[in-house]
Design a protein around this motif. Structure first.
Motif, PDB file in Angstrom:
ATOM      1  N   ASP A  22       0.814  -1.218   0.000  1.00  0.00           N
ATOM      2  CA  ASP A  22       0.000   0.000   0.000  1.00  0.00           C
ATOM      3  C   ASP A  22       0.844   1.262   0.000  1.00  0.00           C
TER       4      ASP A  22
ATOM      5  N   ARG B  56     -10.601  -7.116  -0.588  1.00  0.00           N
ATOM      6  CA  ARG B  56      -9.178  -6.919  -0.846  1.00  0.00           C
ATOM      7  C   ARG B  56      -8.509  -8.231  -1.267  1.00  0.00           C
TER       8      ARG B  56
ATOM      9  N   SER C   9      -6.058   1.350  -6.442  1.00  0.00           N
ATOM     10  CA  SER C   9      -6.662   1.948  -5.247  1.00  0.00           C
ATOM     11  C   SER C   9      -8.182   1.809  -5.186  1.00  0.00           C
TER      12      SER C   9
ATOM     13  N   ARG D 272     -14.868  -1.603  -0.499  1.00  0.00           N
ATOM     14  CA  ARG D 272     -13.464  -1.398  -0.864  1.00  0.00           C
ATOM     15  C   ARG D 272     -12.506  -1.768   0.250  1.00  0.00           C
ATOM     16  N   GLN D 273     -12.833  -1.482   1.497  1.00  0.00           N
ATOM     17  CA  GLN D 273     -11.914  -1.707   2.607  1.00  0.00           C
ATOM     18  C   GLN D 273     -12.063  -3.097   3.247  1.00  0.00           C
TER      19      GLN D 273
END
Length: 789
Positions: free
Chosen positions: A529, A719, A594, A713-714
């Motif tokens: 990241d 992921r 991202s 997304r998180q």
């Protein structure tokens, strides 16, 4: 740069054989094989007479600034105290030439160019030459990185009328900007086989006075011929050529020129050529069950490994030098360019995706450590380059490579610690000397050092595998690796005390776009990241400092002030096609890394601006420059070669395909087909000159995969699926995050996303092609099977 025959002409610092794409042919190195002066002309010029080339400046530089003192470009500022009445490119100089009826002397270079430095020292600091230029010419200095349009137009002339090209490029123009004589580096005085700069000036002055009408007629005839030959258009063609045929022909040309032992695709000098490596990886993927597919993979991986072990890589400070002057990747031309670091980071990341070998991941991370440390502005942007030349000690005259080379004595004094458990007495320094091939006499051949500046010096290059070095001294591989890493760190700390090469602190939108891609792709592939954050900071820098909100246009350049802040030139230098194409690619890569849709939205807006400013509605494809920006230039070109950087049209073709995948807008697919059709003849004639465009042609004819991840997304499960996608090499894909919000940007663009559901409230993946989607999967292993059936 448009080519005027079926194969590229030989060029200072270019690849040899089979019309391979050149590097950037950036002026070269004192160790290049081709050191002959290049003179091109639309009129005949007699050969130079006998004489000796001086070894240093002919007179001390006059400390009275000329007009260039008001410029921002580091290259132009290097010439601000020459005793030459320099003008920047612009109307003031053109008006003076017309009013006084004088020819224009145009000199083009860049700040980290060794031969540009040499010609300045020998000729432009010379009082007599400055007087000749002032009396009979209007002299213009151009930074080729600020004005690639000017550089491309006149380099086309130089290449078409001589045996090559390179930098510095020196061209004589009529007051109407038509070229009539051109060349590259000139020594100040005549030699046995070289015409000197002073002689050229005197002869052109005489020709202009006595034979001007013939000069002008010949110049106009050459310009007309260049215009006809450089045209790229669809013509009567309706469709682009077969991707299978173009792939096969491009691969065969590369296979024939491949260096089996050392990798790469030339004898010497050798350039990294990431566009070729990208092509080979794509070719492998579509032919991976065939012998040719395995061959393509082997060629690319072997080349990357040999480059990383060679002296073209800075083993102490990381990053890659511009090119190798020899076949073995051993002795480099020492400048370091931002665009090389950006593209090579991607190439090594992809090599890791394909091979699973951590060696390639480590090289990619090392490149980005170097960029973060040495080329990164505190506001998030990226500087252009570091020079090849630097003083070996404070106050000394700069020499090429001085910052990077070592003597055996230095290394042994810095690393005197004994290595425990070795089968013979051994210090850390002796181990490093053995592994990296250092010798007491120096490991640089005199043929690569004609000026004798590197006698007794060594370039670190890996001579043995870790296993062989360990076996030689009876050590564990891990112990050798640790000892070498510690030794390199100590050399790095010692090197900090040397005078550093100068930094070209200019920031270019195009190269910053490439660097955003470099960080985004590497960060995504390696799951780091922190690297994606660097890419985000780079994109924020571009939007804050290089984007005009009112017009939607990019600026080409910004600069670092003496205080370290960001500043712009007095009149903005607007972006060229490559600025838009490379920034759009960077933003698309950043979105995929991202999943922040704001970057995708900005990419779409920039693509609209690019279409408005550069699209050729009649002939297809994009012009390199805006019509207004290049007013007065004899040509408006479409770049037709993937070289040190990919052609902007090649990148634009990929961008159009990806944007169509994100939005479904048919206009972008139509434009892509027109672009590929316009370049059909060029691809057919010299496929190896456009490997990046052939990749786009392949994606178009194979169709794009839309990989949709439905999830938050998180969330960890989202992921995990995203990281699975990034771990697999898939050049013909777009990655889309569908968060379930029907009002989101992507949901508005692609209504079918609202029909895709999560299974059991878990993150769910779909692979869609030709308007049909796979069965949903929630497990990364199942997704991997879908991606690589």
């Amino acid at each position: 740069m448009s080519h005027l025959s079926s194969s590229p002409q030989k060029h200072k610092g270019e690849h040899k054989g089979h019309g391979l794409p050149r590097g950037s042919e950036r002026g070269g190195s004192p160790r290049d094989k081709d050191r002959s002066v290049t003179v091109s002309s639309s009129v005949s010029m007699p050969a130079g007479g006998k004489g000796n080339r001086p070894s240093g400046p002919l007179s001390a530089p006059q400390r009275i600034p000329n007009r260039l003192i008001h410029e921002k470009s580091p290259y132009l500022l290097q010439h601000a105290y020459n005793p030459v009445d320099w003008y920047p490119w612009g109307q003031e100089a053109f008006d003076k030439a017309r009013k006084e009826n004088k020819p224009i002397f145009l000199s083009v270079g860049y700040s980290t160019c060794h031969w540009c430095h040499l010609m300045e020292e020998e000729s432009f600091q010379n009082e007599e030459i400055g007087r000749l230029l002032g009396e009979d010419f209007v002299s213009i200095k151009v930074d080729r990185e600020e004005r690639p349009d000017v550089d491309k137009v006149y380099m086309t002339f130089v290449q078409a009328t001589s045996s090559g090209g390179g930098w510095p490029m020196n061209v004589w123009l009529t007051p109407d900007l038509q070229p009539f004589v051109g060349g590259t580096y000139f020594p100040p005085e005549d030699g046995l086989t070289q015409v000197g700069f002073r002689t050229v000036l005197l002869r052109i002055r005489e020709q202009w006075k006595q034979n001007k009408s013939t000069l002008l007629e010949n110049s106009q005839r050459v310009a007309s011929a260049l215009l006809a030959r450089s045209e790229i258009s669809m013509g009567d063609r309706q469709l682009p050529p077969s991707a299978a045929t173009m792939n096969s022909r491009c691969f065969q040309q590369l296979d024939e020129s491949y260096d089996e032992e050392y990798g790469g695709f030339a004898e010497a000098p050798k350039f990294p050529a990431p566009v070729i490596l990208n092509f080979l990886f794509s070719y492998w993927l579509s032919h991976r069950l065939t012998q040719d597919g395995s061959r393509a993979q082997q060629m690319a991986l072997h080349t990357l490994k040999m480059m990383a072990n060679g002296g073209i890589r800075d083993h102490v400070g990381q990053g890659f030098h511009r090119y190798s002057t020899d076949r073995q990747w051993h002795v480099p031309h020492f400048e370091k360019m931002l665009y090389d670091q950006a593209q090579l980071a991607v190439a090594y990341s992809q090599a890791f995706q394909i091979s699973g070998d951590e060696f390639y991941a480590d090289v990619a991370k090392g490149i980005l450590r170097y960029v973060s440390r040495s080329l990164c502005h505190r506001s998030g942007g990226f500087h252009s380059a570091e020079d090849a030349d630097s003083p070996p000690e404070r106050g000394a005259r700069p020499r090429e490579g001085a910052f990077y080379v070592w003597t055996v004595k230095e290394v042994q004094q810095l690393l005197p610690e004994p290595v425990p458990s070795a089968t013979e007495p051994l210090t850390s320094g002796q181990l490093l000397v053995k592994h990296y091939g250092l010798t007491e006499a120096g490991n640089i051949s005199p043929s690569q050092d004609p000026k004798g500046e590197l006698q007794g010096q060594n370039v670190l290059t890996v001579r043995y595998s870790l296993e062989l070095t360990a076996a030689r001294f009876g050590l564990d591989v891990e112990a050798v690796q640790t000892t070498l890493n510690t030794g390199l760190e100590k050399l790095f700390q010692a090197r900090k005390h040397r005078p550093k090469p100068s930094l070209d602190s200019k920031m270019l939108a195009a190269w910053n776009g490439l660097m955003v891609s470099g960080y985004a792709v590497t960060g995504a592939v390696l799951g780091l990241d922190k690297l994606v954050s660097h890419a985000t900071n780079g994109a924020k820098f571009l939007k804050r400092h290089m984007f005009d909100v009112a017009s939607g246009r990019l600026m080409r350049t910004c600069y670092t002030s003496s205080g370290g802040s960001v500043e712009h030139s007095n009149s903005p230098c607007w972006g060229f096609l490559e600025d838009y194409a490379f920034v759009v690619r960077g933003l698309l890569d950043l979105y995929e890394a991202s999943q922040e849709s704001a970057w995708l939205e900005w990419a779409l807006r920039l693509q609209d601006t690019q279409d408005r400013l550069f699209w050729d509605a009649q002939g297809g494809g994009y012009f390199c420059s805006e019509a207004e920006l290049g007013a007065g230039l004899p040509l408006r070109l479409k770049d037709d070669q993937d070289g040190a950087e990919p052609s902007a049209n090649s990148v634009a073709a990929h961008n159009l395909l990806r944007l169509h995948g994100y939005t479904g807008h048919k206009d972008w697919m139509t434009k892509c087909v027109c672009l590929l059709t316009a370049f059909s003849e060029r691809m057919r004639r010299v496929p190896v000159a456009l490997p990046e465009m052939i990749r786009a042609l392949s994606v178009h004819q194979q169709t794009l995969k839309q990989i949709v991840i439905c999830g938050d997304r998180q969330a960890k499960d989202t992921r995990a699926l995203v990281q699975c996608v990034h771990s697999v090499y898939i050049p013909n894909k777009v990655l889309i995050l569908a968060d379930g919000d029907p009002s989101s940007f992507l949901s508005r663009q692609l209504p079918f996303l609202s029909t895709l559901r999560r299974l059991e409230d878990r993150a769910t993946a779909y692979v869609c092609e030709n308007q049909a989607c796979s069965m949903p999967v929630t497990d990364p292993c199942e997704l991997r099977k879908l991606l690589h059936p």
